[in-house]
Design a protein around this motif. Structure first.
Motif, short mmCIF file in Angstrom:
data_model
loop_
_atom_site.label_atom_id
_atom_site.label_comp_id
_atom_site.label_asym_id
_atom_site.label_seq_id
_atom_site.Cartn_x
_atom_site.Cartn_y
_atom_site.Cartn_z
N SER A 78 -15.53 -18.42 19.90
CA SER A 78 -16.31 -17.48 20.70
C SER A 78 -16.72 -16.28 19.85
O SER A 78 -16.27 -16.11 18.72
N VAL A 79 -17.57 -15.46 20.44
CA VAL A 79 -18.03 -14.22 19.83
C VAL A 79 -17.60 -13.07 20.75
O VAL A 79 -17.16 -13.31 21.87
N ASP A 80 -17.74 -11.84 20.27
CA ASP A 80 -17.29 -10.72 21.09
C ASP A 80 -18.38 -10.16 22.01
O ASP A 80 -18.12 -9.28 22.82
N GLY A 81 -19.60 -10.66 21.92
CA GLY A 81 -20.66 -10.25 22.83
C GLY A 81 -21.43 -9.02 22.40
O GLY A 81 -22.34 -8.58 23.11
N THR A 82 -21.12 -8.45 21.25
CA THR A 82 -21.86 -7.27 20.78
C THR A 82 -23.12 -7.72 20.04
O THR A 82 -23.26 -8.88 19.65
N ALA A 83 -24.02 -6.79 19.82
CA ALA A 83 -25.27 -7.10 19.11
C ALA A 83 -25.01 -7.42 17.64
O ALA A 83 -25.82 -8.11 17.01
N ARG A 84 -23.91 -6.95 17.07
CA ARG A 84 -23.59 -7.23 15.67
C ARG A 84 -23.01 -8.63 15.48
O ARG A 84 -23.08 -9.17 14.38
N ASP A 85 -22.41 -9.20 16.52
CA ASP A 85 -21.71 -10.47 16.37
C ASP A 85 -22.63 -11.64 16.76
O ASP A 85 -22.41 -12.32 17.76
N VAL A 86 -23.67 -11.84 15.96
CA VAL A 86 -24.62 -12.95 16.14
C VAL A 86 -24.88 -13.58 14.77
O VAL A 86 -24.58 -12.99 13.73
N ASP A 87 -25.41 -14.79 14.78
CA ASP A 87 -25.75 -15.46 13.54
C ASP A 87 -26.86 -14.67 12.84
O ASP A 87 -27.90 -14.38 13.45
N PRO A 88 -26.69 -14.32 11.57
CA PRO A 88 -27.71 -13.51 10.89
C PRO A 88 -29.05 -14.21 10.74
O PRO A 88 -30.09 -13.56 10.78
N GLY A 89 -29.05 -15.53 10.61
CA GLY A 89 -30.31 -16.25 10.41
C GLY A 89 -31.10 -16.44 11.69
O GLY A 89 -32.33 -16.36 11.69
N THR A 90 -30.41 -16.68 12.79
CA THR A 90 -31.12 -16.99 14.04
C THR A 90 -31.01 -15.89 15.09
O THR A 90 -31.76 -15.89 16.06
N THR A 144 -17.79 -24.34 22.28
CA THR A 144 -17.90 -22.88 22.25
C THR A 144 -17.50 -22.35 23.62
O THR A 144 -17.59 -23.04 24.62
N ALA A 145 -17.07 -21.09 23.64
CA ALA A 145 -16.59 -20.48 24.89
C ALA A 145 -17.67 -19.59 25.49
O ALA A 145 -18.40 -18.92 24.78
N GLU A 146 -17.77 -19.62 26.78
CA GLU A 146 -18.63 -18.71 27.54
C GLU A 146 -17.77 -18.12 28.63
O GLU A 146 -16.99 -18.83 29.24
N PRO A 147 -17.84 -16.90 28.95
CA PRO A 147 -18.61 -15.83 28.36
C PRO A 147 -17.94 -15.32 27.09
O PRO A 147 -16.81 -15.71 26.79
N PRO A 148 -18.61 -14.45 26.35
CA PRO A 148 -18.01 -13.92 25.12
C PRO A 148 -16.68 -13.22 25.41
O PRO A 148 -16.52 -12.61 26.46
N SER A 149 -15.75 -13.35 24.47
CA SER A 149 -14.46 -12.70 24.68
C SER A 149 -14.07 -11.88 23.45
O SER A 149 -14.01 -10.67 23.50
N ARG A 150 -13.80 -12.55 22.33
CA ARG A 150 -13.48 -11.86 21.09
C ARG A 150 -13.82 -12.78 19.93
O ARG A 150 -14.09 -13.95 20.13
N ARG A 151 -13.80 -12.26 18.72
CA ARG A 151 -14.16 -13.03 17.53
C ARG A 151 -12.98 -13.93 17.15
O ARG A 151 -12.09 -13.51 16.42
N GLN A 152 -12.99 -15.16 17.65
CA GLN A 152 -11.86 -16.05 17.46
C GLN A 152 -12.25 -17.52 17.53
O GLN A 152 -13.33 -17.85 17.99
N ALA A 153 -11.34 -18.34 17.08
CA ALA A 153 -11.43 -19.79 17.27
C ALA A 153 -10.02 -20.25 17.65
O ALA A 153 -9.09 -20.11 16.87
N VAL A 154 -9.86 -20.75 18.86
CA VAL A 154 -8.57 -21.16 19.38
C VAL A 154 -8.48 -22.68 19.33
O VAL A 154 -9.40 -23.38 19.75
N VAL A 155 -7.37 -23.19 18.83
CA VAL A 155 -7.13 -24.62 18.74
C VAL A 155 -6.07 -24.96 19.77
O VAL A 155 -4.96 -24.39 19.74
#
Length: 173
Positions: free
Chosen positions: A110-122, A153-164
């Motif tokens: 997942s991502v944290d939902g901020t404008a900075r935490d997005v793929d730089p290319g897309t 992938t997780a929805e909605p954004p929560s934090r910058r993580q990958a949970v196994v």
């Protein structure tokens, strides 16, 4: 004069216990009808019928595995899918988990939902979350057989993580 004299007399009718008994009998009849209807229920045919009603093609449905335990990689840098630390401990945990043939591993990023935490290319948060899940899956690939490693992938954004998570998939038929 007492308070009882102020209330009107109740109309004559059926005794209250008879109404309660009739309600109970009706509930029992409904229960037995429900039991009889479920004896011949084909769940796959029902699901395919509902899908067909909405215009979707029938498909094989795999049961959702039951999650048993979890570990993860946390604190990715904003906008990055680079693993923030060594994953040797996670690999050891995964190696032990998949020693049981009845389990699989699911990587949920997942991502944290901020404008900075997005793929730089897309500029997409979903692409970044998928990249994080793939990075963790690639790190686990040497110790986990391919068919037993799922990525999502997780929805909605929560934090910058990958949970196994370890998921119990049951005995092979």
């Amino acid at each position: 004069m007492t308070y009882a004299d102020e209330f009107p007399a109740s109309p004559q009718g059926r005794p209250l216990w008879l109404v309660t008994l009739a309600d109970l009998a009706l509930l029992l009849v409904g229960f037995f009808v429900l039991l009889q209807a479920n004896q011949s229920l084909d769940r796959k045919a029902l699901a395919d019928g509902i899908r067909a009603g909405f215009g979707a093609a029938p498909q094989a449905m795999a049961p959702d595995p039951l999650a048993v335990a979890a570990a993860g990689v946390f604190d990715f840098a904003p906008g990055s899918a680079v693993l923030p630390k060594s994953v040797e401990a996670l690999r050891a945990w995964a190696r032990e988990a998949v020693s049981d043939p009845r389990v699989s591993l699911r990587v949920t990023a997942s991502v944290d939902g901020t404008a900075r935490d997005v793929d730089p290319g897309t500029g997409s948060a979903a692409v970044l979350a998928a990249d994080r899940a793939r990075a963790v899956a690639a790190a686990l690939a040497p110790v986990v057989p391919g068919r037993r490693l799922l990525i999502q992938t997780a929805e909605p954004p929560s934090r910058r993580q990958a949970v196994v998570t370890i998921a119990f998939t049951g005995e092979k038929k």
